[in-house]
Write an enzyme that holds these catalytic residues in place. Sequence first.
Site, short mmCIF file in Angstrom:
data_model
loop_
_atom_site.label_atom_id
_atom_site.label_comp_id
_atom_site.label_asym_id
_atom_site.label_seq_id
_atom_site.Cartn_x
_atom_site.Cartn_y
_atom_site.Cartn_z
N GLU A 156 4.74 -6.43 -2.08
CA GLU A 156 4.30 -5.77 -0.84
C GLU A 156 5.50 -5.17 -0.11
O GLU A 156 5.48 -4.00 0.31
CB GLU A 156 3.58 -6.78 0.04
CG GLU A 156 3.38 -6.37 1.49
CD GLU A 156 3.28 -7.58 2.40
OE1 GLU A 156 4.29 -7.97 3.02
OE2 GLU A 156 2.18 -8.16 2.48
N ASP B 56 -1.72 -4.28 -3.22
CA ASP B 56 -1.15 -3.49 -2.12
C ASP B 56 0.25 -2.98 -2.45
O ASP B 56 0.57 -1.81 -2.22
CB ASP B 56 -1.17 -4.27 -0.80
CG ASP B 56 -0.48 -5.63 -0.87
OD1 ASP B 56 -0.11 -6.08 -1.98
OD2 ASP B 56 -0.34 -6.26 0.19
#
Length: 402
Positions: free
Chosen positions: A82, A145
């Site tokens: 991330e 993500d």
Amino acid sequence: MEGRHMRRALLVLILLLPLAAEALPLSPSMPRSERLTVLDTFWAEWKRLYLREGCGGAYVATSGDGKTTWGGSAAKTLTVSEAHGYGMLALVQMADRDPDAHRLFDLMQAFFVAHPAASGPGLMAWNQTGDCRDAPDGGDRSASDGDLDVALALLKADQRWGGYGKLAASVRTAILAREVTPDGMMMLGDWARNDDDGTYAGSSRSSDFMPASFAAFAAAGDRDARRWSELRDRGYLVWGDLSRRYARKTGLVPDFLTGLPDEPRPVPTNFLEGRFDGAFSWNALRFPWRLSLDLLMTGDERAASHLAALNRWIRKASGGDPLRIATTYRLDGRVPPDQDTGSAAFIAMFAAGATAGSGDAAADQAWLDTLWAALLTIPATEEDYYGNTLKLLAMISLCEET
């Protein structure tokens, strides 16, 4: 006399017409040149705290400020995917203002390539430790993500500098092959498809819905353009319908949903990360920012409409004071016990979302200006990697550097 009657008739007609819509997206009233100066200062501080060279490349040191990394990562965590996606994205967005951005981007690309997920290249192992290796006990699984932000950063880098197109395309292909549900929603990661009892295979995370990225991938011109458009439309449909059914008065979405494909619903307590997995908490806070990027980049009315509902609610719920914004909300807008207020992470994401307004031009501009001002008063020393990084990303967006 006739002219007077004509003017009066025209005035009456004008008064009967609906007010003109706000010019969206909104921007803070501070002149852009001044906003950019503030951004440059914070960018330099963020780099000093978190951007490191080493382990054969460069990475975002999530404990670079001396604060413990959380979110399920291993002891002695170096970074997570991330953070890596955020770092690569920020570097390409700041390239016009930082002459070292290209070199650092290439080092971050090298680190990404050196840490593929166990499922294969194209996705990144989500957690690395201080020995420059992937963390044990699942650190070599992917997180959607991070992979999506890396994919967007590589696409933007190819558009800016050239030479990244092949890798960018391979990441997009890997995401579609290993991180998307059969009905066209983002999975939590490559591991969710094969979990033992199927608990996570039909689940999705609100912060993984990145409609601006999906639109950019569709426009890249490869054979998967239609799938990215379908992902975008499906996400708007599912998250929008879930919000209308479970958060009609607030516009909120939960951190996670389950029940795909037929009965999407908020997940129960302790589904994956903690007590508030089914609430608007530390994952879902990124949802307004993701929608704001789509409004900024494509002008999609679906983003504007959903954000308008969120903006009306949060302005009222906070009493117009950003420092009263809580760190978790139940979908009906109630604040669970023992929540903090005034987090830069939450203020930043609502500030990004405030660019969509709510239909009240004067109040919307004042609210955005108040959020921006509040964000600038919070020193980096009071936040951790997550808060400071989301603040940086929102500032980049609010300075129109996307």
